[in-house]
Scaffold this motif. Structure first.
Motif, PDB file in Angstrom:
ATOM      1  N   ASN A  44       0.756  -1.212   0.107  1.00  0.00           N
ATOM      2  CA  ASN A  44      -0.076  -0.041  -0.153  1.00  0.00           C
ATOM      3  C   ASN A  44       0.804   1.352   0.205  1.00  0.00           C
ATOM      4  N   THR A  45       1.959   1.235   0.650  1.00  0.00           N
ATOM      5  CA  THR A  45       3.117   2.285   0.687  1.00  0.00           C
ATOM      6  C   THR A  45       3.038   2.770  -0.802  1.00  0.00           C
ATOM      7  N   SER A  46       3.270   1.827  -1.847  1.00  0.00           N
ATOM      8  CA  SER A  46       3.808   2.260  -3.182  1.00  0.00           C
ATOM      9  C   SER A  46       2.546   3.130  -3.659  1.00  0.00           C
ATOM     10  N   GLY A  50       1.544  10.264  -0.272  1.00  0.00           N
ATOM     11  CA  GLY A  50       2.924  11.036   0.362  1.00  0.00           C
ATOM     12  C   GLY A  50       2.710  12.092   1.256  1.00  0.00           C
ATOM     13  N   ALA A  51       1.469  11.882   1.868  1.00  0.00           N
ATOM     14  CA  ALA A  51       1.436  13.123   2.864  1.00  0.00           C
ATOM     15  C   ALA A  51       1.799  12.315   4.297  1.00  0.00           C
ATOM     16  N   PHE A  52       2.530  13.323   4.861  1.00  0.00           N
ATOM     17  CA  PHE A  52       2.901  12.989   6.564  1.00  0.00           C
ATOM     18  C   PHE A  52       2.383  13.962   7.281  1.00  0.00           C
ATOM     19  N   VAL A 145       5.388 -16.329   0.972  1.00  0.00           N
ATOM     20  CA  VAL A 145       4.215 -15.934   1.500  1.00  0.00           C
ATOM     21  C   VAL A 145       4.354 -16.534   2.970  1.00  0.00           C
ATOM     22  N   ILE A 146       4.161 -15.958   4.119  1.00  0.00           N
ATOM     23  CA  ILE A 146       4.292 -16.400   5.497  1.00  0.00           C
ATOM     24  C   ILE A 146       2.807 -17.134   5.682  1.00  0.00           C
ATOM     25  N   PHE A 147       2.976 -18.309   6.231  1.00  0.00           N
ATOM     26  CA  PHE A 147       1.725 -19.078   6.710  1.00  0.00           C
ATOM     27  C   PHE A 147       1.430 -18.832   7.997  1.00  0.00           C
ATOM     28  N   GLY A 198      -5.056  -8.869   5.130  1.00  0.00           N
ATOM     29  CA  GLY A 198      -5.069  -8.905   6.538  1.00  0.00           C
ATOM     30  C   GLY A 198      -4.143 -10.335   7.058  1.00  0.00           C
ATOM     31  N   ASP A 199      -3.267 -10.559   6.402  1.00  0.00           N
ATOM     32  CA  ASP A 199      -2.396 -11.964   6.666  1.00  0.00           C
ATOM     33  C   ASP A 199      -1.998 -11.711   8.205  1.00  0.00           C
ATOM     34  N   GLY A 200      -1.426 -10.749   8.167  1.00  0.00           N
ATOM     35  CA  GLY A 200      -0.753 -10.086   9.527  1.00  0.00           C
ATOM     36  C   GLY A 200      -1.569 -10.510  10.859  1.00  0.00           C
ATOM     37  N   GLY A 348       3.630  -0.436  11.639  1.00  0.00           N
ATOM     38  CA  GLY A 348       3.000  -0.042  10.308  1.00  0.00           C
ATOM     39  C   GLY A 348       1.373  -0.176  10.607  1.00  0.00           C
ATOM     40  N   GLU A 349       0.590  -0.558   9.360  1.00  0.00           N
ATOM     41  CA  GLU A 349      -0.868  -0.615   9.464  1.00  0.00           C
ATOM     42  C   GLU A 349      -1.330  -1.922  10.254  1.00  0.00           C
ATOM     43  N   VAL A 350      -0.581  -2.741  10.243  1.00  0.00           N
ATOM     44  CA  VAL A 350      -0.884  -4.009  11.111  1.00  0.00           C
ATOM     45  C   VAL A 350      -1.098  -3.836  12.751  1.00  0.00           C
ATOM     46  N   ALA A 364      -0.722   7.815   8.885  1.00  0.00           N
ATOM     47  CA  ALA A 364      -0.278   6.379   8.624  1.00  0.00           C
ATOM     48  C   ALA A 364       0.919   6.403   8.242  1.00  0.00           C
ATOM     49  N   LEU A 365       1.450   7.185   7.181  1.00  0.00           N
ATOM     50  CA  LEU A 365       2.920   7.153   6.905  1.00  0.00           C
ATOM     51  C   LEU A 365       3.764   7.443   7.976  1.00  0.00           C
ATOM     52  N   THR A 366       3.225   8.519   8.906  1.00  0.00           N
ATOM     53  CA  THR A 366       4.350   8.763  10.002  1.00  0.00           C
ATOM     54  C   THR A 366       4.197   7.933  10.849  1.00  0.00           C
TER      55      THR A 366
HETATM   56  C1  LIG Z   1      -4.293   4.616  -2.114  1.00  0.00           C
HETATM   57  C2  LIG Z   1      -3.589   5.057  -0.850  1.00  0.00           C
HETATM   58  C3  LIG Z   1      -3.406   6.304  -0.356  1.00  0.00           C
HETATM   59  C4  LIG Z   1      -2.795   6.439   0.767  1.00  0.00           C
HETATM   60  N1  LIG Z   1      -2.225   7.636   1.213  1.00  0.00           N
HETATM   61  C5  LIG Z   1      -1.718   8.040   2.223  1.00  0.00           C
HETATM   62  C6  LIG Z   1      -1.019   9.223   2.484  1.00  0.00           C
HETATM   63  O1  LIG Z   1      -0.992  10.020   1.801  1.00  0.00           O
HETATM   64  N2  LIG Z   1      -0.778   9.413   3.857  1.00  0.00           N
HETATM   65  C7  LIG Z   1      -0.891   8.289   4.883  1.00  0.00           C
HETATM   66  O2  LIG Z   1      -0.331   8.828   5.820  1.00  0.00           O
HETATM   67  N3  LIG Z   1      -1.135   7.401   4.537  1.00  0.00           N
HETATM   68  C8  LIG Z   1      -1.706   6.915   3.359  1.00  0.00           C
HETATM   69  N4  LIG Z   1      -2.242   5.665   3.157  1.00  0.00           N
HETATM   70  C9  LIG Z   1      -2.142   4.515   3.987  1.00  0.00           C
HETATM   71  C10 LIG Z   1      -0.648   4.218   4.127  1.00  0.00           C
HETATM   72  O3  LIG Z   1      -0.228   4.292   2.944  1.00  0.00           O
HETATM   73  C11 LIG Z   1      -0.532   2.686   4.387  1.00  0.00           C
HETATM   74  O4  LIG Z   1      -1.080   2.582   5.563  1.00  0.00           O
HETATM   75  C12 LIG Z   1       0.854   2.383   4.699  1.00  0.00           C
HETATM   76  O5  LIG Z   1       1.636   2.525   3.483  1.00  0.00           O
HETATM   77  C13 LIG Z   1       1.108   0.784   5.301  1.00  0.00           C
HETATM   78  O6  LIG Z   1       2.440   0.529   5.285  1.00  0.00           O
HETATM   79  P1  LIG Z   1       3.203  -0.802   5.861  1.00  0.00           P
HETATM   80  O7  LIG Z   1       4.324  -0.815   5.847  1.00  0.00           O
HETATM   81  O8  LIG Z   1       2.303  -1.066   7.137  1.00  0.00           O
HETATM   82  O9  LIG Z   1       2.272  -1.944   4.797  1.00  0.00           O
HETATM   83  P2  LIG Z   1       2.399  -2.146   3.114  1.00  0.00           P
HETATM   84  O10 LIG Z   1       2.817  -0.945   2.351  1.00  0.00           O
HETATM   85  O11 LIG Z   1       0.916  -2.221   2.784  1.00  0.00           O
HETATM   86  O12 LIG Z   1       3.117  -3.440   3.001  1.00  0.00           O
HETATM   87  C14 LIG Z   1       2.622  -4.598   3.361  1.00  0.00           C
HETATM   88  C15 LIG Z   1       3.833  -5.838   2.973  1.00  0.00           C
HETATM   89  O13 LIG Z   1       3.235  -6.810   3.667  1.00  0.00           O
HETATM   90  C16 LIG Z   1       3.440  -8.041   2.685  1.00  0.00           C
HETATM   91  N5  LIG Z   1       2.944  -9.337   3.400  1.00  0.00           N
HETATM   92  C17 LIG Z   1       1.396  -9.179   3.551  1.00  0.00           C
HETATM   93  N6  LIG Z   1       1.230 -10.417   4.013  1.00  0.00           N
HETATM   94  C18 LIG Z   1       2.280 -11.231   4.030  1.00  0.00           C
HETATM   95  C19 LIG Z   1       2.565 -12.480   3.987  1.00  0.00           C
HETATM   96  N7  LIG Z   1       1.545 -13.553   4.663  1.00  0.00           N
HETATM   97  N8  LIG Z   1       3.891 -12.992   3.749  1.00  0.00           N
HETATM   98  C20 LIG Z   1       4.712 -12.321   3.469  1.00  0.00           C
HETATM   99  N9  LIG Z   1       4.688 -10.975   3.160  1.00  0.00           N
HETATM  100  C21 LIG Z   1       3.267 -10.392   3.378  1.00  0.00           C
HETATM  101  C22 LIG Z   1       3.153  -7.386   1.599  1.00  0.00           C
HETATM  102  O14 LIG Z   1       3.678  -8.477   0.375  1.00  0.00           O
HETATM  103  C23 LIG Z   1       3.726  -5.946   1.517  1.00  0.00           C
HETATM  104  O15 LIG Z   1       5.198  -6.367   1.205  1.00  0.00           O
HETATM  105  C24 LIG Z   1      -2.851   5.567   1.685  1.00  0.00           C
HETATM  106  C25 LIG Z   1      -3.188   4.256   1.496  1.00  0.00           C
HETATM  107  C26 LIG Z   1      -3.844   4.069   0.236  1.00  0.00           C
HETATM  108  C27 LIG Z   1      -4.329   2.643   0.070  1.00  0.00           C
END
Ligand SMILES: Cc1cc2nc3c(=O)[nH]c(=O)nc-3n(C[C@H](O)[C@H](O)[C@H](O)COP(=O)(O)OP(=O)(O)OC[C@H]3O[C@@H](n4cnc5c(N)ncnc54)[C@H](O)[C@@H]3O)c2cc1C
Length: 546
Positions: A44-46, A50-52, A145-147, A198-200, A348-350, A364-366
């Motif tokens: 989701n990060t990708s 990009g707002a913090f 993929v972690i099970f 929601g694997d995590g 992170g989001e988990v 969320a990004l912060t």
């Molecule tokens: C469209 C969109 C725009 C957003 N814009 C903003 C913004 O501007 N500002 C802001 O604060 N927030 C924003 N958010 C929210 C924020 O981007 C996300 O909360 C944050 O990027 C989550 O990052 P993360 O590192 O927790 O997880 P993610 O970036 O979602 O990465 C999860 C990783 O876990 C891996 N994974 C999952 N399950 C397994 C498994 N079983 N085995 C192995 N790997 C696994 C995935 O492959 C992935 O690599 C946005 C969200 C979306 C969808």
């Protein structure tokens, strides 16, 4: 079965995981990073805008605190909020040091995009981090993929998973960092990556950890709803020429009293707008109309992004819908990103706790930046501490391997399957989520949703993986069904409305009875729900200072 050994295993390669891995490597440890896809991809990060949100020269820590708690409606974990706010600017500086182009703006910081660039800000954010990672000693295992998390004698000792080609991996690790993101894609309408299921949450529940506040799901009002297009968000700023109407042609901005004020409404009334739009889409199609937007406005982001599409956005109105955006609930951590399971850290989001009943935009990004850095450092400290104490463990004992061999055989056991193809079951689950765990919930429909879910669960039980693809799909089905049950049950208990959570039959916030966090546990395979009083928050809020 392939066996690997590392000091720190990072599961997930979004912002939280990338930062944690880099921090752990700085501490001189062996780090292995896994993700479902190529590192940084499918996150989701990708996709992020990009707002913090974080304090800067014009936005104080006190303002950040107030805005975060206001959104959270009394359910935030104060100690985590305090860490987020105190460490936010430092974490953003770390990102800049890694080469991420970040500018100070408004209530925090924003990715600096070259004029005319149609690359998503999230991609610009992770690029320099991936570059760093590739020039480091961090080992990468994309496509794993972690099970299961491996838990022995009350501590985490690694994880088990399958590579996309079906090869099973048992990874021994002294510490594990869970950064698997949220679960938006369990809903039919969402703006997340397809694999964010929601694997995590499921990994943590099965490892015996409690989860909290899963019923709080954030929706975003405007996402593309055209059947053959990804449901990308339609980001502000919206030009004043935007029109929004239903299939009878009624002007919805008039009906919602928002004409001329949409850019403010998307910030201060985002949830109300999602609810209103969800209700409108239940009785027919809703259209966004950009045909009156003048040529020059299409040159700038976010419209230049739409311009790239083959879809004629400039020539005709198009379908939109609200979409699931973010999960507020999740795994409990302390200020050091440690969970209650020794050796397991999360970021992170988990993670649950910072956002309370609703997330302030940009937090969320912060959160990923702050707790990604802390998580990597804490996991490294934990490993060094164990080394100092000369505590070691022998994971790959004969007995242990026999146990895991048996488990792998169960996963791979082929039996005659049913007629239900996993992909249709996943579709059914997503539809069910959208219909019953939607922005508008009520007792009758929640109960109906749970009944329907029970019958889908029976069908899932009968799915035996005949192919490798099915093996992964079956795990997805189990995870999604578990999470959905938690959301529906948790929503049924909460007889009030708060933050992102709206019950049509209980439309008011009820601080007398519901200033509580919902706690979910798996006990002998059954989901149990309890509630934890949060009345102390009010007192803490009063005395909270920087
Ligand atoms: C469209 C969109 C725009 C957003 N814009 C903003 C913004 O501007 N500002 C802001 O604060 N927030 C924003 N958010 C929210 C924020 O981007 C996300 O909360 C944050 O990027 C989550 O990052 P993360 O590192 O927790 O997880 P993610 O970036 O979602 O990465 C999860 C990783 O876990 C891996 N994974 C999952 N399950 C397994 C498994 N079983 N085995 C192995 N790997 C696994 C995935 O492959 C992935 O690599 C946005 C969200 C979306 C969808």
């Amino acid at each position: 079965m392939e066996e690997l050994f590392t000091d720190i295993l990072v599961i997930g390669s979004g912002l939280a995981g990338l930062l944690a891995a880099l921090e752990a490597e700085r501490a001189g440890l062996r780090v292995l990073m896994v993700g479902k896809f190529a590192i940084g991809m499918g996150t989701n990060t990708s996709l992020a805008n990009g707002a913090f949100t974080a304090s800067n020269s014009r936005f104080s820590k006190e303002n950040h605190l107030q805005a975060t708690l206001e959104s959270g409606k009394g359910l935030n974990q104060i100690r985590l909020v305090k860490t987020l706010i105190e460490k936010g600017p430092e974490a953003i500086k770390r990102l800049r040091d890694y080469g991420a182009p970040i500018l100070e703006r408004g209530m925090g910081y924003i990715m600096d995009r070259p004029e005319g660039s149609s690359q998503l800000p999230g991609v610009l954010l992770i690029k320099p981090l991936i570059e760093r990672l590739r020039n480091s000693s961090i080992k990468l295992l994309p496509g794993l993929v972690i099970f299961d998390l491996v838990v022995e004698e009350g501590e985490v000792r690694g994880a088990f998973g399958f590579l996309k080609d079906g090869k099973p991996y048992l990874i021994q690790s002294r510490a594990v960092l869970l950064s698997t993101g949220g679960a938006g894609a369990i809903y039919r309408r969402n703006d997340n990556q397809r694999s964010i299921l929601g694997d995590g949450y499921a990994l943590a529940l099965r490892a015996g950890l409690p989860l909290f506040d899963l019923e709080f799901v954030q929706f975003y009002p405007f996402a593309l709803g055209e059947p053959r297009l990804s449901s990308f968000l339609l980001y502000p700023p919206y030009p004043k020429e935007v029109r929004l109407f239903d299939e009878k042609g009624e002007d919805l901005l008039e009906r919602f009293n928002l004409r001329g004020d949409l850019n403010r409404a998307i910030i201060v009334q985002r949830d109300r707008l999602s609810i209103a739009l969800y209700s409108a889409t239940q009785s027919g199609d809703v259209f966004f109309d950009l045909t009156q937007v003048p040529q020059e406005k299409w040159e700038h982001y976010p419209f230049n992004f739409l311009k790239k599409s083959k879809f004629p956005f400039r020539e005709r109105p198009f379908l939109i819908s609200p979409a699931v955006h973010f999960f507020m609930g999740g795994v409990e951590i302390d200020e050091k990103a440690a969970t209650s399971l020794p050796g397991l850290f999360a970021a992170g989001e988990v993670v649950w706790g910072i956002h309370g009943a609703n997330r302030l935009g940009g937090n969320a990004l912060t959160e990923c930046a702050v707790f990604g850095v802390i998580g990597g450092q804490s996991a490294a400290e934990y490993v060094h501490e164990r080394e100092r104490e000369q505590k070691s463990f022998n994971l790959f004992s004969e007995d242990f391997m026999k146990k895991w061999d048996r488990k792998v055989r169960t996963y791979l056991r082929k039996r005659r399957g049913t007629f239900d193809e996993p992909r249709y079951l996943l579709k059914d689950l997503k539809d069910l989520a959208w219909r019953y765990a939607s922005p508008v919930r009520e007792e009758e429909s929640l109960k109906e949703g749970l009944d329907r879910l029970a019958s889908i669960e029976k069908r899932i039980e009968k799915v035996y993986p005949a192919t490798l693809k099915d093996l992964f799909k079956k795990r997805d089905l189990e995870n999604v069904a578990l999470l959905l049950k938690a959301i529906l049950k948790g929503s049924l208990f909460r007889t009030e409305s708060r933050g992102s959570f709206f019950r049509k039959d209980f439309p008011d916030q009820d601080d007398t009875n519901w200033l509580k966090n919902t706690c979910y546990r798996l006990e002998k395979g059954e989901l149990e729900i309890t509630h934890i009083e949060k009345s102390e928050i009010r007192n803490k809020f009063r005395t909270f200072e920087f």
